[in-house]
Design a protein around this motif. Structure first.
Motif, PDB file in Angstrom:
ATOM      1  N   GLU A   1      47.325 -48.489  86.484  1.00 58.30           N
ATOM      2  CA  GLU A   1      48.088 -49.725  86.282  1.00 58.30           C
ATOM      3  C   GLU A   1      49.574 -49.494  86.505  1.00 58.30           C
ATOM      4  OE1 GLU A   1      47.123 -51.455  82.497  1.00 58.30           O
ATOM      5  OE2 GLU A   1      44.980 -51.470  82.973  1.00 58.30           O
TER       6      GLU A   1
ATOM      7  N   ARG B   1      43.122 -45.340  83.478  1.00 52.01           N
ATOM      8  CA  ARG B   1      43.544 -46.718  83.742  1.00 52.01           C
ATOM      9  C   ARG B   1      45.038 -46.948  83.539  1.00 52.01           C
ATOM     10  NH1 ARG B   1      38.433 -48.705  81.199  1.00 52.01           N
ATOM     11  NH2 ARG B   1      36.996 -48.716  82.951  1.00 52.01           N
TER      12      ARG B   1
ATOM     13  N   LYS C   1      51.490 -51.585  89.245  1.00 54.54           N
ATOM     14  CA  LYS C   1      52.477 -52.573  88.800  1.00 54.54           C
ATOM     15  C   LYS C   1      53.923 -52.099  88.952  1.00 54.54           C
ATOM     16  CE  LYS C   1      49.439 -54.726  85.401  1.00 54.54           C
ATOM     17  NZ  LYS C   1      49.202 -54.893  83.953  1.00 54.54           N
TER      18      LYS C   1
END
Length: 175
Positions: A164, A160, A168
């Motif tokens: 991310e 994860r 992002k």
């Protein structure tokens, strides 16, 4: 590499499963066997005996026997004069890991942390050289073979932070 592959295929035939009950795989100049410890000792002796005739010289000091904790003593006894390191702990193997679930998790977390940093560098490059960063991001996942090779399929939660970071930082660099 091609010559090693040809040579190792000859050696693998000589130390075949039918003779040793050891499952084996070769990659470049690395030869790996898996099986019962007593059979692995027979296999190792055959590798040492037959390898040099085809140009493959096994190096005991670079060889590691990884055993379950309950089999450590027998491993030590059977390989005591071989020069092979016997361990019941953990070990990296061809970019993957063998060991406890805790060790595997720690290993994956460390790799993901490294990759998150790399995504940050790629994101910085993307701001001034978008084509170069696109090429890098397309070639980068091939280095993640280490993760895909020998880890339990349920590591998605450990990935994860990487997902991310890509979402992002790289895909939305204005954040």
């Amino acid at each position: 590499m091609a010559m090693y592959a040809i040579g190792l295929s000859v050696l693998q035939e000589e130390i075949s499963y039918e003779k040793t009950q050891v499952k084996q795989v070769a990659y470049a100049d690395d030869l790996t066997g898996a099986g019962k410890i007593s059979e692995l000792r027979k296999w190792w002796d055959l590798v040492k005996k037959n390898g040099p005739t085809i140009g493959y010289t096994p190096n005991a000091t670079k060889s590691i026997l990884i055993v379950k904790p309950e089999h450590y003593e027998i491993g030590m006894r059977l390989f005591r004069d071989s020069g092979v390191t016997v361990t019941k702990d953990r070990q990296r193997h061809l970019g993957a890991v063998i060991g406890t679930p805790e060790f595997k998790q720690k290993y994956v977390e460390e790799k993901v942390s490294e990759w998150v940093k790399e995504v940050g560098v790629l994101s910085d490059i993307a701001k001034t050289e978008p084509k170069r960063s696109l090429l890098s991001i397309h070639t980068w996942p091939t280095t993640s073979m280490e993760l895909r090779q020998a880890h339990h399929p349920s590591i998605s939660h450990l990935l994860r932070p990487l997902e991310e970071s890509i979402r992002k930082t790289f895909l939305n660099p204005h954040c």
